[in-house]
Design an enzyme around this catalytic site. Structure first.
Site, PDB file in Angstrom:
ATOM      1  N   HIS A 103     -19.998 -16.000-108.254  1.00  0.00           N
ATOM      2  CA  HIS A 103     -20.060 -17.389-108.792  1.00  0.00           C
ATOM      3  C   HIS A 103     -19.519 -17.512-110.134  1.00  0.00           C
ATOM      4  O   HIS A 103     -18.587 -18.609-109.962  1.00  0.00           O
ATOM      5  CB  HIS A 103     -21.519 -17.431-108.929  1.00  0.00           C
ATOM      6  CG  HIS A 103     -22.068 -18.696-108.958  1.00  0.00           C
ATOM      7  ND1 HIS A 103     -21.984 -19.454-110.399  1.00  0.00           N
ATOM      8  CD2 HIS A 103     -22.323 -20.061-107.980  1.00  0.00           C
ATOM      9  CE1 HIS A 103     -22.555 -20.503-110.357  1.00  0.00           C
ATOM     10  NE2 HIS A 103     -22.581 -20.953-108.993  1.00  0.00           N
ATOM     11  N   ASP A 156     -22.634 -18.322-116.735  1.00  0.00           N
ATOM     12  CA  ASP A 156     -22.547 -18.160-115.503  1.00  0.00           C
ATOM     13  C   ASP A 156     -22.774 -16.679-115.148  1.00  0.00           C
ATOM     14  O   ASP A 156     -23.634 -15.837-116.156  1.00  0.00           O
ATOM     15  CB  ASP A 156     -21.125 -18.561-114.725  1.00  0.00           C
ATOM     16  CG  ASP A 156     -21.378 -18.888-113.298  1.00  0.00           C
ATOM     17  OD1 ASP A 156     -21.935 -18.338-112.507  1.00  0.00           O
ATOM     18  OD2 ASP A 156     -21.107 -20.245-113.168  1.00  0.00           O
ATOM     19  N   SER A 215     -21.960 -26.517-108.064  1.00  0.00           N
ATOM     20  CA  SER A 215     -21.472 -25.457-109.083  1.00  0.00           C
ATOM     21  C   SER A 215     -19.992 -25.399-108.916  1.00  0.00           C
ATOM     22  O   SER A 215     -19.411 -25.157-109.939  1.00  0.00           O
ATOM     23  CB  SER A 215     -21.963 -24.198-108.534  1.00  0.00           C
ATOM     24  OG  SER A 215     -23.228 -23.652-108.923  1.00  0.00           O
TER      25      SER A 215
END
Ligand SMILES: *[C@@H]1O[C@H](CO)[C@@H](O)[C@H](O)[C@H]1NC(C)=O
Ligand SMILES: *[C@@H]1O[C@H](CO)[C@@H](O)[C@H](O)[C@H]1NC(C)=O
Ligand SMILES: *[C@@H]1O[C@H](CO)[C@@H](O)[C@H](O)[C@H]1NC(C)=O
Ligand SMILES: *[C@@H]1O[C@H](CO)[C@@H](O)[C@H](O)[C@H]1NC(C)=O
Ligand SMILES: *[C@@H]1O[C@H](CO)[C@@H](O)[C@H](O)[C@H]1NC(C)=O
Ligand SMILES: *[C@@H]1O[C@H](CO)[C@@H](O)[C@H](O)[C@H]1NC(C)=O
Ligand SMILES: *[C@@H]1O[C@H](CO)[C@@H](O)[C@H](O)[C@H]1NC(C)=O
Ligand SMILES: *[C@@H]1O[C@H](CO)[C@@H](O)[C@H](O)[C@H]1NC(C)=O
Length: 754
Positions: free
Chosen positions: A209, A138, A526
């Site tokens: 994220h 990520d 996600s």
């Protein structure tokens, strides 16, 4: 009747000063027998409102109906005092009442929503994921986040080969016994952009994220978490005792396949048990897709790879990661609303949707003005000292921009846009409301000489149905790269998910002022992917002997196709029609049931090779994926032993029997129950097609016994393009302990060719 409604309205209007004043009232759910409704009432809502008024004496405030239940339950929820409750007991039609029990929200509160509980089921069976290592590829990690607190963790498992790659601002103490590894992969990025200077070369997450996804999968519990007052409670990952390793391959400056491949490669070497990939590449055949290639090797080594389906919904056929040896995850909503509560001058209360981080938290008693579609900036400016109401339907983006520019004090947007979720976050005091609530609002404005409203932001409302629903953005199958395997596999919460965040990355703005927070609420596949990664980690701990395909099968065949109202899960992208397996896969993940699936559909490298051989890849292409020096395609077969079925039809105009197509699937199931067992096939039909299962009874004499069967789908889908019909095959065990469900899709959608 007219009079009665007026009376209720009146009673509520004169008493608001008493609201909140009485401490002995509490939220209750009241169940009623609807057949008792007197004829004078036109709706149950009116009847329930009148009950509230009737049970109220002068010392009680009149409370609002918070909910009217009309599906699984009949009744309502409201704040009620002891004296009201005792009067309700003798009210005709009232069956019972229950105090609303405290649901202590967790982070992702979604572990609770998915039924994970310290007392029973998968959490205790797996030691909450103890010692399983989840590798996340990520944007990096914010190591100071409380989600990576390692208090109480034993030392890093000896089998671990990973490392904590240090650099400026990312010292060796960034890793600990929870966050056991962190590496950065940017050679590809730099090679492709020779003149680029990265703002941060370390595994530190400057985006947010990666911190969000990794804490969702394996974050430690963080008590007292909240996002500006929203979602207060304990934030916990799905596998709170698992270890986490971050492989940073997504950079603010860009992401390259070479870096992603390197990251997965390293993770496999380092010894992760689960790889979580909230990323994907569109429109690539397997042999060009680094995720498909890398995950094949991972699968061979018993590593479970979980990946997101993408955010390209709701049109069919735009899904990525539709690779048979990994688990592909779609996104659904949670039974929780981040709300702006609107209280009208007449006491009516409407729960809208809003995440607004600014102040004031309460916008008090302003005039309410209906401003049409809110695209006239000049008029909006003239009425800016009011709560403006905008009927926006499709132009929500334009309306919110105009309202923001006009600096209106507060605004309500009536919309049923299937993408409305994307507008829930406001940088000014705004609330989304449904067309049904919009009608109530407009009626009130029309019937009142001086309409007013008060808005309360930062409200979190739990227990809202129907949930889950498939989110509009979630990418739909069939898989571009592999249409003959039904994808996505499974659904998990992805909408408005609360988890940890990078403190170096903004979480939103108020006006033009940027805000920062250790947590954030965001949406996407996600976010759904790490939920399944976390559950896979729990299953890895509880069932160390299972292959990745067995773990996937267990999650898929026990998934629920029903929502919390016991209706078929709905698809927001299809305006609330039932979701098909091309949207939700087998359904919503049910972690506790996945622990004990009864039967599993296993598959290993040999099966995938046979499948690749039958899929017309060249030997060289197959070698890229399998790393074999020579490929033997003698056993080529499209019958991959998968726990779902998809059949393509031409869509002919025929009723003649000779034109019927026949699709045959062969499968083998393995008994993972402890004892001998007998299972019978139950087929839920597919419209217009004949489905037969042979044999329709399977007898297993011991654990790990295997039995094979055949599913035949016959007929034709008539003259329809892009038709998707679906049903299911469920193996039901004689003792009633297990239901092993597989979705069956028949479609004329021909998809895209690569
Ligand atoms: C880590 O967790 C422990 C136990 O819950 C707590 O006492 C400690 O303050 C936490 N540390 C940090 C840095 O949050
Ligand atoms: C990189 O920088 C050099 C010298 O500053 C320049 O000549 C070259 O065009 C740049 N390359 C790219 C790809 O921007
Ligand atoms: C908004 O309403 C005005 C006046 O009714 C109309 O002229 C205009 O076309 C509408 N705009 C949009 C985007 O619907
Ligand atoms: C309120 O106004 C609407 C029109 O906006 C009308 O249909 C409705 O009957 C009115 N209700 C009352 C109680 O007067
Ligand atoms: C409210 O009343 C006005 C004028 O009577 C009418 O034009 C409008 O359609 C009404 N609105 C609703 C929502 O009924
Ligand atoms: C956070 O960002 C600021 C500015 O973007 C930067 O100066 C600082 O070094 C960053 N902090 C860390 C810990 O990376
Ligand atoms: C493989 O190619 C043959 C001949 O072109 C074709 O008939 C067949 O449908 C193809 N199979 C698949 C799975 O695409
Ligand atoms: C199917 O039938 C419809 C009318 O029933 C006709 O319009 C259409 O052309 C037919 N299509 C084919 C492929 O025969």
């Amino acid at each position: 009747m007219e009079l009665l409604i007026k009376l209720i309205t009146y009673a509520i209007t004169i008493l608001p000063a008493l609201r909140c004043a009485v401490a002995d009232s509490a939220m209750h759910i009241v169940y009623v027998d609807k057949s008792f409704m007197p004829k004078v009432f036109s709706s149950h809502h009116d009847w329930y409102s009148s009950m509230l008024v009737a049970t109220t004496d002068t010392s009680d405030p009149v409370m609002d109906l918070m909910y009217v239940y009309d599906n699984v339950a009949h009744g309502f929820a409201a704040r009620l005092s002891q004296s009201q409750l005792s009067r309700l007991e003798t009210t005709p039609g009232v069956l019972s009442y229950h105090a609303d029990t405290l649901v202590k929200p967790d982070t992702t509160y979604t572990p609770k929503f998915l039924g994970l509980d310290s007392g029973i089921g998968l959490w205790p069976a797996s030691g909450r994921g103890e010692d399983v290592i989840i590798g996340v590829v990520d944007t990096g990690v914010w190591p100071e986040s409380a989600s990576f607190n390692d208090t109480g963790f034993s030392p890093v498992p000896k089998r671990w080969h990973g490392a904590c790659e240090t650099g400026p601002g990312f010292g060796s103490s960034s890793c600990n016994n929870k966050l056991i590894g962190a590496r950065a992969f940017n050679k590809g990025l730099l090679a492709n952009n020779p003149n680029l200077t990265l703002s941060n070369m370390t595994p530190r997450d400057t985006d947010g994220h990666g911190t969000h996804t990794s804490s969702t999968a394996g974050g430690s519990p963080v008590s007292g978490a909240s996002f500006f007052g929203y979602s207060q409670g304990t934030a916990s990952g799905l596998a709170p005792q698992a270890r986490v390793a971050m492989y940073k391959a997504l950079w603010d400056e860009g992401a390259y396949t070479s870096d992603i491949l390197a990251a997965i490669d390293q993770a496999v070497y380092d010894g992760v048990d689960v790889i979580s990939l909230s990323l994907g590449l569109d429109g690539l055949p397997f042999y060009k897709d680094p995720v498909a290639i890398a995950s094949y090797a991972a699968m061979e080594q018993g590593i479970i790879v979980v990946a997101s389906s993408g955010n390209e919904g709701p049109d069919l056929g735009l899904l990525h990661n539709g690779t048979p040896w990994l688990t592909t995850v779609a996104a659904t909503t949670v039974n929780r609303v981040f709300s702006g509560v609107i209280r009208l001058g007449d006491g009516t209360s409407i729960n809208g949707e809003s995440i607004y981080l600014g102040k004031p938290v309460v916008v008090k008693n302003l005039p309410l003005k209906f401003m049409g579609n809110c695209t006239d900036k000049k008029k909006l400016k003239e009425t800016r000292h009011s709560v403006v109401v905008c009927d926006v339907k499709k132009y929500i983006g334009l309306a919110t921009q105009t309202v923001k520019a006009a600096k209106v004090e507060a605004s309500l947007f009536i919309t049923d846009d299937i993408f409305s979720e994307l507008f829930v976050r406001f940088s000014f005091p705004g609330v989304l409301i449904t067309p049904q609530d919009g009608a109530t609002l407009l009626d009130y404005i029309n019937n009142s000489s001086n309409p007013t409203a008060t808005l309360h932001f930062r409200q979190t409302i739990l227990g809202v149905g129907p949930a889950p629903q498939v989110a509009t953005y979630s990418s739909r199958g069939p898989s571009v790269s592999c249409p003959n395997v039904l994808k996505p596999d499974i659904s998990a919460p992805g909408s408005l998910i609360f988890a940890s965040w990078s403190q170096n990355s903004t979480v939103g703005s108020v006006g033009s002022h940027e805000l920062y927070s250790p947590f954030n609420i965001i949406s996407g596949t996600s976010m759904s992917c790490p939920h399944v990664s976390g559950v896979a980690a729990l299953l890895r701990a509880a069932r160390p002997e299972w292959t990745p395909a067995m773990i996937r099968s267990a999650m898929m065949t026990t998934a629920s196709s029903l929502d919390n109202m016991m209706d078929p899960i709905k698809d927001i992208g299809m305006k609330g029609h039932p979701a098909t397996p091309l949207a939700m896969g087998s359904g919503q993940i049910e972690p506790n049931k996945a622990l004990d699936p009864g039967l599993v559909y296993d598959a290993g490298p040999e099966d995938y090779i046979k499948f690749l051989c039958a899929s017309n890849f060249t030997y060289d292409q197959i070698k890229i994926i399998t790393h074999l020096s020579s490929v033997d395609c003698s056993g080529a077969s499209q019958d991959l032993n998968y726990p779902s079925f998809i059949a393509f039809f031409e869509g002919k105009n025929t009723s003649s029997l000779t034109d019927r197509a026949v699709k045959v699937f062969r499968r083998t199931v393995t008994n993972v129950g402890d004892n001998e067992a007998t299972y019978s096939a139950v087929v839920k039909g597919v419209k217009g097609l004949l489905i037969t299962v042979k044999p329709d009874k399977l007898v297993f004499t011991k654990k790990y016994d295997k039995q094979s069967f055949e599913v035949r789908i016959e007929g034709q889908i008539r003259n329809r393009k892009e038709e998707v019909v679906h049903g299911s095959l469920t193996w039901v065990d004689d003792k009633g302990n297990h239901e092993v469900r597989s979705p069956i899709v028949a479609t004329t959608f021909s998809g895209y060719t690569l």
